[in-house]
Scaffold this motif. Structure first.
Motif, PDB file in Angstrom:
ATOM      1  N   ARG A  91       0.998  -1.232   0.085  1.00  0.00           N
ATOM      2  CA  ARG A  91      -0.150   0.096   0.125  1.00  0.00           C
ATOM      3  C   ARG A  91       0.980   1.321  -0.020  1.00  0.00           C
ATOM      4  O   ARG A  91       0.661   2.260  -0.878  1.00  0.00           O
ATOM      5  N   TRP A 128       2.815   1.752  -3.453  1.00  0.00           N
ATOM      6  CA  TRP A 128       1.943   2.180  -4.649  1.00  0.00           C
ATOM      7  C   TRP A 128       1.527   3.629  -4.260  1.00  0.00           C
ATOM      8  O   TRP A 128       1.233   4.373  -5.146  1.00  0.00           O
ATOM      9  N   ARG A 129       1.344   3.959  -3.254  1.00  0.00           N
ATOM     10  CA  ARG A 129       0.928   5.244  -2.686  1.00  0.00           C
ATOM     11  C   ARG A 129       1.953   6.408  -3.233  1.00  0.00           C
ATOM     12  O   ARG A 129       1.732   7.347  -3.802  1.00  0.00           O
ATOM     13  N   ASP A 162       1.478   6.191  -7.570  1.00  0.00           N
ATOM     14  CA  ASP A 162       0.539   6.902  -8.158  1.00  0.00           C
ATOM     15  C   ASP A 162      -0.638   7.447  -7.258  1.00  0.00           C
ATOM     16  O   ASP A 162      -1.504   8.127  -7.596  1.00  0.00           O
ATOM     17  N   GLY A 163      -0.203   7.485  -5.899  1.00  0.00           N
ATOM     18  CA  GLY A 163      -1.143   8.148  -5.106  1.00  0.00           C
ATOM     19  C   GLY A 163      -2.335   7.579  -4.619  1.00  0.00           C
ATOM     20  O   GLY A 163      -3.169   7.900  -3.734  1.00  0.00           O
ATOM     21  N   ARG A 164      -2.649   6.554  -5.365  1.00  0.00           N
ATOM     22  CA  ARG A 164      -3.889   5.693  -5.138  1.00  0.00           C
ATOM     23  C   ARG A 164      -3.801   4.868  -4.015  1.00  0.00           C
ATOM     24  O   ARG A 164      -2.939   3.926  -3.793  1.00  0.00           O
ATOM     25  N   GLU A 165      -4.843   4.654  -3.223  1.00  0.00           N
ATOM     26  CA  GLU A 165      -5.087   3.791  -1.939  1.00  0.00           C
ATOM     27  C   GLU A 165      -5.432   2.395  -2.437  1.00  0.00           C
ATOM     28  O   GLU A 165      -6.577   2.309  -3.065  1.00  0.00           O
ATOM     29  N   ARG A 166      -4.684   1.328  -2.052  1.00  0.00           N
ATOM     30  CA  ARG A 166      -5.337   0.037  -2.431  1.00  0.00           C
ATOM     31  C   ARG A 166      -5.780  -0.503  -1.162  1.00  0.00           C
ATOM     32  O   ARG A 166      -5.257  -0.605  -0.162  1.00  0.00           O
ATOM     33  N   SER A 167      -6.930  -1.348  -1.249  1.00  0.00           N
ATOM     34  CA  SER A 167      -7.540  -2.020   0.012  1.00  0.00           C
ATOM     35  C   SER A 167      -6.749  -3.216   0.201  1.00  0.00           C
ATOM     36  O   SER A 167      -6.257  -4.053  -0.912  1.00  0.00           O
ATOM     37  N   GLU A 202      -8.070  -6.036  -2.229  1.00  0.00           N
ATOM     38  CA  GLU A 202      -7.608  -5.628  -3.896  1.00  0.00           C
ATOM     39  C   GLU A 202      -5.943  -6.164  -3.853  1.00  0.00           C
ATOM     40  O   GLU A 202      -5.684  -6.715  -4.968  1.00  0.00           O
ATOM     41  N   ARG A 258       2.865  -3.944 -12.898  1.00  0.00           N
ATOM     42  CA  ARG A 258       1.725  -2.832 -12.686  1.00  0.00           C
ATOM     43  C   ARG A 258       2.578  -1.218 -12.324  1.00  0.00           C
ATOM     44  O   ARG A 258       1.798  -0.534 -12.183  1.00  0.00           O
TER      45      ARG A 258
END
Length: 220
Positions: free
Chosen positions: A31, A34-35, A38-43, A46, A62
Motif C-alpha cells: 500500500r 503504491w501510494r 500513483d497516490g492511489r490507496e489500495r485495499s 485488492e 503494474r
C-alpha cells in the motif's frame, strides 16, 4: 509426536498466513509503495486478489518501467522496516517446526513470496535453520495454484507425493497440493489468515496448531 511411524516424511508449508501472520505487513508494504507510485490507496482485498506471482512480478506488471527498480527497492525497504512492528514472533510456531525436525520429518516452505522477502522473514523469525528446503515464487515459472513449487520441493527432498503434505491458508494452496498429489491441510490459526473459503476442501481444516499436530500423529 515422538515415536510416530512416519507414513508422511515431508511437511511443506505455505508462509504468509500459515507459518507467520505476515499478511498485514505485506498489505502495508504494498500500500505504501503504491501510494508513492500513483497516490492511489489500495485495499487489503485488492492487494490479496493479486497474490499468486511473487511481489517482484506483481510490481513489474503494474509499475511503469521508469519507476520499476525504485519501486522494488522501496517495497523491500518497507518490508524490512515494518517487519518487527507488524509481525509477532510466535513461540508455538517455532516449537512446531522444532517438533517436526526432532521427530524426523523433513520441513519445507513453498511460498508465492519472492525469495528476498521470504529470507528476510525466515531470518527475523528465527526459522531459517529449521527449514530444509525453501522454494519461493522467484524459483518457479508457474505459480500456485500450479503444483510446480511443491513438486520441486519434494524432488529436492527425495520424497514422493504420497510421503508429503502441504499446509496453507488459501484456496490456492489446497488446489496446488491436490494437483501435486500430496495430502492437504488448510489452516485458520492466525487472525490475518486468508479468509476465503476452502473449495475444494482439504483433508483437514486446523484452527489450532494442536489440532494439526494431533492429526499428523494419527497418520502414523
Amino acid at each position: 509426536m515422538k515415536g510416530v511411524a512416519r507414513v508422511i516424511r515431508a511437511v511443506l508449508f505455505d508462509f504468509d498466513g500459515t507459518l507467520a501472520d505476515t499478511l498485514p505487513l505485506v498489505y502495508r508494504s504494498f500500500r505504501e509503495m503504491w501510494r508513492g507510485v500513483d497516490g492511489r490507496e489500495r485495499s487489503d482485498e485488492e492487494i490479496l486478489s493479486l497474490f499468486g506471482p511473487p511481489e517482484e512480478e506483481i510490481i513489474r506488471q503494474r509499475v511503469p518501467e521508469e519507476q520499476l527498480e525504485a519501486s522494488l527497492e522501496e517495497y523491500y525497504s518497507l518490508y524490512q522496516k515494518f517487519h518487527e512492528e507488524e509481525v509477532e514472533q510466535v513461540p508455538q510456531m517455532l516449537q512446531l517446526l522444532r517438533d517436526l525436525k526432532e521427530n524426523g520429518y523433513q520441513v519445507g516452505v513453498v511460498t508465492g513470496k519472492g525469495r528476498r522477502s521470504a529470507e528476510i522473514s525466515l531470518a527475523k523469525l528465527e526459522m531459517a535453520d529449521l527449514v530444509d528446503i525453501l522454494v519461493t515464487g522467484s524459483d518457479v515459472r508457474r505459480y500456485k495454484p500450479h503444483p510446480e513449487g511443491i513438486q520441486k520441493a519434494l524432488s529436492q527432498l527425495g520424497c514422493s507425493p504420497e510421503e508429503g503434505i502441504y499446509v496453507g491458508d488459501s484456496p490456492g494452496d489446497v488446489h496446488a497440493g491436490l494437483a501435486a498429489g500430496v495430502g492437504t491441510v488448510g489452516v485458520r490459526w492466525f487472525v490475518g489468515s486468508d479468509s476465503r473459503p476452502f473449495d475444494p476442501k482439504p483433508q483437514l481444516v486446523a484452527e489450532s496448531v494442536e489440532v494439526f499436530q494431533n492429526w499428523l500423529t494419527s497418520r502414523g
